[in-house]
Scaffold this motif. Structure first.
Motif, PDB file in Angstrom:
ATOM      1  N   ALA A 157       3.728   2.547  -9.568  1.00 24.69           N
ATOM      2  CA  ALA A 157       3.308   2.563  -8.164  1.00 24.69           C
ATOM      3  C   ALA A 157       2.172   1.570  -8.005  1.00 24.69           C
ATOM      4  O   ALA A 157       1.295   1.453  -8.875  1.00 24.69           O
ATOM      5  CB  ALA A 157       2.858   3.967  -7.750  1.00 24.69           C
ATOM      6  N   TRP A 158       2.183   0.833  -6.900  1.00 21.33           N
ATOM      7  CA  TRP A 158       1.115  -0.123  -6.621  1.00 21.33           C
ATOM      8  C   TRP A 158      -0.187   0.621  -6.323  1.00 21.33           C
ATOM      9  O   TRP A 158      -0.198   1.631  -5.616  1.00 21.33           O
ATOM     10  CB  TRP A 158       1.462  -0.980  -5.415  1.00 21.33           C
ATOM     11  N   LEU A 159      -1.287   0.081  -6.848  1.00 23.38           N
ATOM     12  CA  LEU A 159      -2.608   0.538  -6.414  1.00 23.38           C
ATOM     13  C   LEU A 159      -3.020  -0.289  -5.206  1.00 23.38           C
ATOM     14  O   LEU A 159      -2.608  -1.447  -5.062  1.00 23.38           O
ATOM     15  CB  LEU A 159      -3.615   0.407  -7.555  1.00 23.38           C
ATOM     16  N   PRO A 160      -3.812   0.281  -4.303  1.00 20.01           N
ATOM     17  CA  PRO A 160      -4.042  -0.366  -2.998  1.00 20.01           C
ATOM     18  C   PRO A 160      -4.738  -1.722  -3.055  1.00 20.01           C
ATOM     19  O   PRO A 160      -4.654  -2.482  -2.095  1.00 20.01           O
ATOM     20  CB  PRO A 160      -4.888   0.666  -2.238  1.00 20.01           C
ATOM     21  N   ASP A 161      -5.422  -2.055  -4.182  1.00 20.40           N
ATOM     22  CA  ASP A 161      -6.065  -3.370  -4.239  1.00 20.40           C
ATOM     23  C   ASP A 161      -5.073  -4.498  -4.496  1.00 20.40           C
ATOM     24  O   ASP A 161      -5.418  -5.672  -4.399  1.00 20.40           O
ATOM     25  CB  ASP A 161      -7.168  -3.382  -5.301  1.00 20.40           C
TER      26      ASP A 161
END
Length: 849
Positions: A157-161
């Motif tokens: 899952a992508w982290l928001p940064d």
């Protein structure tokens, strides 16, 4: 009801915006006067909508299409392969990633500019990694953006940064792995059962972008810094020298146990990870917990302890609320109840939002911090319900003749919904804020050329007064006077249910049978989900009792309606539906003139000792151990009544099935064969597990099922001779040229045999252990698929990326969303760990006993 005449009538173009109430009569384009019934060849060429990813702004959609090899064109036999399409407009998309790559786990970067997926380049990569491509790039511009040197990435899952990913990956290789691999090469291939388990880990992995990757074509855009650009050394002036990639090495988050699905809150503060003590499928079903961890330092914030099964879960964007679907207790057959709890509060209350209601929540997704969208199934119909963050209902939208399976927010109060219909498998729809609907995909447009039988729900009363619902498919052209030969199609689980949508597949006769003059009835007998937990539990400690009484109690009301000819009633089903078929063909044999049983149970005593889910079998089915009452279990077994069997029975089973051992089919076959003169046949599929994955074996299954019903059910002749051992494959394997008709026939026979030897029936692609476990979960959930998907005691783990999802009946391919499992298995086999002796067995051909 949607009759064939209605389907032939004029309808609006698919691009027309329709209100949900008026949508379903116009789902298909106008049908030509030359419409024809559906055939087994049509089923074999169906393409299924797979996972879907929605960009953060809701404007761009990426979706997978899953297709089997086309054997009629000489393509090599195998399972489903995945291609990827991207679009910003309904009914308009371009292939972005070709089927040959067979990627999985679609997701968008936080800024929506990058579409990512899991893939392994067999020529370049030792392990599976995350690849990315710029949205809008149609030229194959994908590049590796995250990987590990010592193992594959299985979920992410992508982290928001936008600078890193949270990943579930295999454990790192150690020296002992290389030693074990060398031992195997020397022939030391022994495996220790249930001891050499797979292991995995959770890591924060930096996104690495090479020079020039994802640069915009426009010069002014190219000068802008990409959120995925390599970071520079501190103090380095912009434009001075070359940028140096100083990405941090992968950072492990310590969690004990086997890690499954994961979710990350939109603000990046928390992650939720499902964890089980080991990778054993029984534990993954019955002993999962959700761990909440702080992303910044990996510290454990809370463990959400629940009893029983867990389904989908999601963190609110601010990380404050965890919503999840689970069983109410350890004896709840399915994860169907919605719960909410404070994510970061240890010991926080678990609020059962819809607890006790006669329904099943199948999928959830947050839309902002204040709204949670939930797909709800109420019997054979569906709806979309919106809750506030405290669990109060805000709104509901009925699905009509659409069966919603999954939901994701699209921005502006709109939602994307995956949904199927009596005339098509799952497609993508957009539900706007004012409740108008756009159909977004048309995966099999040729279905509009087919003629479908009318389909509707039927409710009747069982002998003890319980109301039972089912789905009825009438013969194309209508029911003849005196009733039609009728096939009872029994779903598996039994903790799953039939919806009044797409019901046709390689194991499901549905519209294929309707085109041949049969009626098909799919009952939601006791034990099914969608009618409340009490209804699901009502089959427990009563194998073959109320649950199967519900099935036979449909015969009289269907006869009273004029639909069913009582002298020509047949039955089919897989897994628990196979148990129902075996029970009907032995204990209830006077009522059924033909049966087709697949991967079914025949002996409850031996089944417990040979299944990979003995604990689940005890907790949500039998409610007693075999040694508590051996005789009771035997008396609830079809083999106990095999000596009185008068129902011609076709038995089909995958030889590598770990859920229901092939020995269950062998036992019943042998008992009927020795003790009676009733027609019986056993067909086994090498390389297949709890349902068939490969194109040839699926097509073969479908042909055999239909042929069996033609010989015994349509005629009503229980003593008819057995059909030939091999079905006619001429429609999918075209004849070769020859100088004479006889020579052509001979060459055709030889060609077919050669193709079969080279295809599914000589050395089919054997599924990995992880694949078979995942396929088993999908089969039991969907009840047919064999499936896909998608589904069951055996609720599949939620998708690895919450921006993508799967769902549906038989439109969920068995090996869709399992690429991470395939790669995980490769990690194990390459390291020399034991996986399963059946994987490496030489399979030499389909076997007819």
């Amino acid at each position: 009801m949607l009759g064939s005449e209605t389907l032939r009538g004029a309808c609006k173009a698919l691009t027309t915006v329709l209100t949900l109430v008026l949508l379903t009569p116009f789902l298909m384009c106008s049908r030509r006067a030359s419409a024809r019934p559906m055939t087994p060849e049509d089923v074999s060429r169906l393409v299924y909508l797979g996972e879907v990813a929605v960009s953060p702004n809701g404007r761009t959609v990426a979706f997978a299409r899953n297709a089997l090899p086309d054997l009629s064109k000489g393509e090599k036999n195998g399972g489903f392969k995945t291609s990827v399409y991207v679009t910003e407009n309904p009914l308009s998309s371009e292939e972005t990633v070709p089927r040959e790559m067979d990627v999985g786990s679609l997701a968008f970067s936080p800024d929506g500019r990058i579409l990512s997926f899991l893939w392994r380049d067999r020529e370049e990569d030792d392990h599976r990694g995350v690849y990315g491509m710029k949205v809008g790039d149609r030229g194959g511009g994908w590049r590796k953006i995250a990987s590990l040197e010592d193992s594959s990435i299985h979920r992410y899952a992508w982290l928001p940064d936008g600078q890193s990913l949270l990943c579930v990956a295999g454990r790192p290789r150690v020296e002992a792995d290389d030693l074990r691999r060398d031992e195997r090469r020397l022939g030391f291939t022994a495996r220790v059962h249930e001891e050499e388990r797979s292991d995995n880990r959770v890591l924060a992995v930096p996104v690495e972008v090479g020079e020039g990757l994802f640069e915009d074509e426009e010069e002014e855009e190219a000068s802008e810094e990409s959120p995925l650009s390599p970071r520079t050394e501190a103090g380095e002036e912009e434009g001075e020298g070359e940028a140096k990639d100083v990405s941090e090495p992968p950072r492990e988050i310590s969690l004990s146990g086997y890690k499954g699905a994961l979710r990350v809150s939109a603000d990046g503060s928390l992650a939720a990870v499902s964890v089980t003590p080991t990778s054993a499928v029984d534990e993954r079903m019955m002993n999962s917990t959700i761990h909440i961890v702080r992303v910044s330092d990996g510290s454990l914030v809370r463990t959400v302890d629940t009893e029983g099964k867990i389904g989908d879960f999601d963190l609110s964007p601010d990380g404050q609320i965890l919503a999840f679907i689970a069983g109410v207790d350890v004896h709840d057959p399915g994860a169907t109840t919605l719960y909410m709890t404070e994510a970061a509060r240890a010991g926080g209350e678990l609020k059962g939002v819809n607890e006790g209601k006669p329904e099943a929540v199948t999928d959830i997704a947050w839309s902002g911090n204040s709204r949670l969208a939930a797909v709800v199934h109420k019997g054979a119909r569906s709806l979309l319900r919106l809750y506030d963050r405290y669990g109060a209902v805000l709104d509901e939208t009925e699905g009509g003749e659409l069966i919603f399976t999954s939901v994701r927010p699209a921005g502006g109060g709109a939602f994307f919904l995956r949904a199927h219909h009596p005339t098509h498998p799952t497609e993508l729809f957009l539900l706007s804020a004012n409740k108008t609907v756009h159909r977004w995909t048309d995966t099999n447009p040729w279905l509009s050329d087919l003629d479908f039988g009318a389909q509707r729900t039927v409710t009747y009363t069982a002998r003890d007064g319980q109301a039972i619902e089912g789905v009825l498919v009438e013969p194309v052209g209508g029911v003849p006077e005196g009733g039609a030969p009728t096939i009872f199609d029994i779903h598996g689980g039994p903790e799953s249910h039939e919806s009044n949508g797409w019901v046709t597949g390689y194991t499901g006769p549905g519209q294929i049978a309707a085109g041949r003059g049969y009626a098909v009835f799919l009952p939601n007998y006791r034990g099914s989900t969608g009618y409340g937990v009490a209804f699901s539990k009502d089959h427990q400690r009563d194998y073959g009792g109320k649950e199967f009484n519900d099935i036979v109690d449909a015969i009289q009301p269907l006869q009273a309606e004029g639909v069913l000819d009582p002298s020509r009633v047949g039955i089919t089903g897989g897994s628990y539906g196979g148990f129902a078929t075996a029970w009907a063909s032995t204990n209830l044999t006077d009522l059924f003139v033909a049966g087709v049983m697949s991967i079914g149970i025949s002996n409850q005593v031996s089944k417990w000792g040979t299944t990979d889910i003995p604990n689940e079998m005890f907790l949500v089915h039998a409610r007693l151990w075999p040694w508590d009452d051996w005789l009771w279990l035997l008396e609830r077994s079809p083999v106990f009544y095999a000596g009185q069997a008068r129902t011609p029975l076709l038995i089909l089973h995958g030889e590598e099935d770990t859920r229901v051992s092939p020995s269950q089919s062998e036992e019943l076959y042998r008992h009927i064969k020795v003790r009676t003169d009733t027609p019986v046949r056993l067909v086994t599929y090498p390389g297949e597990g709890h349902g068939n994955r490969n194109a040839a074996s699926r097509y073969d299954f479908n042909l055999r099922m239909l042929e069996w019903f033609e010989v015994y059910l349509k005629s009503g002749d229980r003593k008819a001779p057995l059909p030939p051992p091999s079905p006619d494959l001429s429609l999918i394997l075209p004849p070769v040229n020859a100088s004479s008709e006889s020579e052509a026939m001979l060459n055709q026979s030889r060609t077919n045999q050669d193709r079969l030897r080279e295809g599914a029936h000589r050395k089919p692609v054997a599924p990995t252990t992880a694949e078979r476990k995942r396929e088993t979960e999908i089969f039991e959930k969907t009840g047919d698929q064999a499936v896909e998907r998608e589904v069951s005691p055996h609720t599949p783990s939620p998708p690895s990326s919450h921006s993508s999802w799967l769902g549906g009946r038989d439109d969920l391919p068995w090996d869709a969303s399992t690429e991470e499992d395939k790669e995980e298995e490769e990690d194990l086999t390459s390291s020399g760990l034991s996986v399963d002796p059946l994987i490496f067995r030489e399979t030499k051909g389909l076997r007819v006993h």
